[in-house]
Design an enzyme around this catalytic site. Structure first.
Site, PDB file in Angstrom:
ATOM      1  N   CYS A 175     -21.162  86.689  49.011  1.00 56.19           N
ATOM      2  CA  CYS A 175     -22.432  86.926  48.368  1.00 56.19           C
ATOM      3  C   CYS A 175     -22.891  88.432  48.214  1.00 56.19           C
ATOM      4  CB  CYS A 175     -23.514  86.046  48.799  1.00 56.19           C
ATOM      5  SG  CYS A 175     -24.926  85.597  47.637  1.00 56.19           S
ATOM      6  N   HIS A 221     -21.567  80.907  48.649  1.00 54.64           N
ATOM      7  CA  HIS A 221     -21.670  80.706  49.923  1.00 54.64           C
ATOM      8  C   HIS A 221     -20.476  79.628  50.124  1.00 54.64           C
ATOM      9  CE1 HIS A 221     -24.689  83.668  50.949  1.00 54.64           C
ATOM     10  NE2 HIS A 221     -25.193  83.276  49.589  1.00 54.64           N
ATOM     11  N   GLU A 254     -19.203  79.312  53.210  1.00 59.84           N
ATOM     12  CA  GLU A 254     -19.402  78.876  54.398  1.00 59.84           C
ATOM     13  C   GLU A 254     -20.088  77.486  54.393  1.00 59.84           C
ATOM     14  OE1 GLU A 254     -20.667  81.357  53.058  1.00 59.84           O
ATOM     15  OE2 GLU A 254     -22.662  81.844  53.856  1.00 59.84           O
TER      16      GLU A 254
HETATM   17  N1  GLN Z   1     -29.377  90.052  47.879  1.00 64.58           N
HETATM   18  C1  GLN Z   1     -28.310  89.640  47.012  1.00 64.58           C
HETATM   19  C2  GLN Z   1     -28.980  88.816  45.760  1.00 64.58           C
HETATM   20  O1  GLN Z   1     -30.022  88.323  45.858  1.00 64.58           O
HETATM   21  C3  GLN Z   1     -27.372  88.802  47.655  1.00 64.58           C
HETATM   22  C4  GLN Z   1     -27.858  87.224  48.340  1.00 64.58           C
HETATM   23  C5  GLN Z   1     -27.021  86.907  49.489  1.00 64.58           C
HETATM   24  O2  GLN Z   1     -26.145  87.411  50.070  1.00 64.58           O
HETATM   25  N2  GLN Z   1     -27.516  85.464  49.769  1.00 64.58           N
HETATM   26  O3  GLN Z   1     -28.111  88.588  44.839  1.00 64.58           O
END
Ligand code: GLN
Length: 542
Positions: free
Chosen positions: A385, A516, A518
């Protein structure tokens, strides 16, 4: 007929209720029952999405986009199932449902009260979740510790259910026995107090799961049984273990499955925990370490380190490392350390480095410097992410020579917004609509043949869970591709980039995902991208 098992905690928080609940579920599954699990959190927030991870640990995301407590991750991992928002509730969400019904005249002119209406709504939600998952047994974990004002309401719900269905409800207290002094003994008194607190709420524990540094001796079990009005066999040892995946196997050593089935008058259909026993064996025996660094920023809580914020990342790494029968050696690295040149060299000590998700500007420049080092020194890298977004920014700065490339999350006025917010997300922020409004939950992605991602999944269409507002800016995709980035996964309409990687001939493993992965790794079926990352890490070691 549906059976209910409630798990409450005594003595202290963080005693391991979540793992205990998940392990009880696993045991019952292994005996042939269909099980689902529910988490009740006593806070007023509607979900866990608006909380800082250092406050409450990781925010886990379900397929349907629910942002919930990390225990839900343990349930999914242990039970190997996908849960939904029906399996999660907070004080806030229960009150909201009751108030909405009251506004719709759903209570037919009655005075709506905390007892019984809020409690009945809790029970209603439990039944709905159980019906949805077609479970024979529903396990309900109540957050917090008995004796707190906040969870009395839920204890009251258990009491009401016990009156209605005396033969179908089982209450399990997960407690803790402190070891006093270096040559002292395990102390049972705090557990006795916790049981008395339950008594004061009109409840008697059926089972006590006693967490302690070591297994309980007969004397301790007798003492708890005598003082808490129960049989000795109903006191179960839960000693500290090397890995949480040993817990179900350990519980069975004390015949927890047998005790539960007897109390609920259930006949086992089978007993097969073999796969899990094998895994537990690997976690105990594995010797050769795989050394992975996790560069993050949600570690500190006062003077202590808290790994809870990245729990799914940690578990996903362990699943893959156990898959190769190796020993996980995970290190928490504070992103801020890497803003200077000197510390970067430290990164070569690791077989691989993960940069997980995050929000805001703190730690970002350190993470970008770390990514650059990992890319140049060809150290296996997995970005999740924010980790992927920062890898794109780093590439933009170093390779495309866009000196001030950045995300508009940090600098809305930046000259090269390689990571930018979607117009629909921008509107939500302008309205200050922050709760539950990110791009959340499962979305499909198409994979490009011949890439690392495709080689890992071996599928054309995948589904992965999201939690973010920002995306790779479509205006820069072509430029990035021309300079070597491969977008190996993208949304079916090709608007959103889901995976960025470097070709294998450039770098042994350099992969970032907008989603994600994970959240979907399971102990007996590690996530394909984590598995390939760990494989590359093992190869680097060689
Ligand atoms: N801050 C970033 C976004 O909002 C990544 C979010 C995250 O890593 N879950 O896109």
């Amino acid at each position: 007929m549906l059976k209910y098992i409630f798990i409450v905690g005594g003595v202290m928080s963080g005693v391991g209720k979540g793992v205990a609940a998940a392990s009880i579920g696993k045991i019952l599954q292994s005996r042939g029952f269909s099980v689902t699990a529910i988490k009740i959190d006593p806070y007023v927030n509607l979900d866990a999405g608006t909380m800082n991870p250092t406050e409450h640990g990781e925010v886990f995301v379900l397929n349907d986009g629910m942002e919930c407590d990390q225990d839900m991750g343990n349930y999914e991992r242990f039970l190997d199932c996908d849960l939904s928002s029906a399996n999660y509730m907070t004080t806030g969400s229960v009150y909201q449902a009751v108030i909405n019904r009251e506004r719709n005249l759903g209570y037919g002119g009655k005075c709506v009260e905390v007892v019984p209406h809020i409690c009945l709504e809790v029970l209603n939600k439990i039944d709905k979740a159980a019906a949805k998952s077609k479970a024979n047994v529903v396990i309900v974990e109540i957050g917090g510790t008995v004796g707190e004002y906040q969870n009395i309401l839920f204890l009251e719900a258990i009491r009401i259910l016990k009156i209605k269905k005396p033969n179908d409800v089982l209450l399990s207290l997960v407690s803790h026995l402190p070891l006093q002094g270096s040559e002292g003994e395990l102390k049972t008194k705090p557990t006795q107090y916790a049981a008395r607190t339950l008594n004061a709420a009109g409840l008697q524990p059926d089972i006590i799961i006693a967490r302690a540094p070591m297994p309980l001796d007969k004397k301790r079990k007798d003492k708890i049984a005598f003082n808490c009005s129960m049989a000795e066999e109903d006191v179960i040892s839960a000693p500290d273990v090397n890995s949480i995946y040993e817990v179900p196997v350990n519980f069975e050593k004390d015949n927890l499955g047998g005790v539960i089935l007897k109390k609920l008058k259930l006949k086992p259909k089978k007993q097969d925990l073999k796969d899990w026993e094998k895994l537990a064996e690997i976690t105990r025996r594995a010797k050769n370490p795989v050394k992975i660094g996790i560069v993050g920023k949600y570690f500190g809580t006062g003077d202590f380190i808290l790994a809870d914020s990245y729990i799914s990342v940690i578990e996903a790494l362990k699943h893959s490392i156990y898959f190769f029968k190796k020993k996980p050696e995970l290190h928490w690295l504070n992103a801020d350390e890497f803003s200077g040149q000197d510390n970067l060299k430290k990164l070569s000590e690791y077989d691989g480095v993960v940069i997980p998700g995050g929000f805001g500007s703190r730690g970002v420049e350190g993470k970008i410097a770390a990514i650059r080092y990992l890319r140049e020194k060809k150290i296996p890298f997995l970005g999740l992410c924010y980790g992927m977004q920062l890898a794109v920014i780093e590439y933009g700065r170093s390779v495309l020579r866009l000196k001030d490339a950045n995300t508009t999350e940090i600098n809305p006025e930046v000259q090269h917004p390689v990571i930018d917010i979607l117009p629909e997300q921008k509107k939500l922020l302008e309205e200050k609509n922050y709760g539950g409004s990110m791009r959340l939950g499962a979305y499909p992605a198409v994979l490009k043949k011949g890439t690392i991602a495709y080689g890992a999944y071996k599928e054309h269409l995948i589904s992965e869970r999201h939690r973010h507002r920002y995306e790779v800016n479509p205006l820069y995709v072509k430029k990035l591709e021309e300079k070597g980035i491969v977008f190996s996964g993208f949304s079916p309409d090709r608007r959103l980039m889901e995976i960025a990687e470097l070709p294998k001939k450039e770098h042994p493993f350099f992969v970032g995902t907008q989603f994600h992965p994970e959240f979907k790794s399971r102990p007996l079926s590690p996530h394909p991208l984590f598995r390939e990352f760990v494989r590359a890490a093992i190869n680097k070691k060689r």
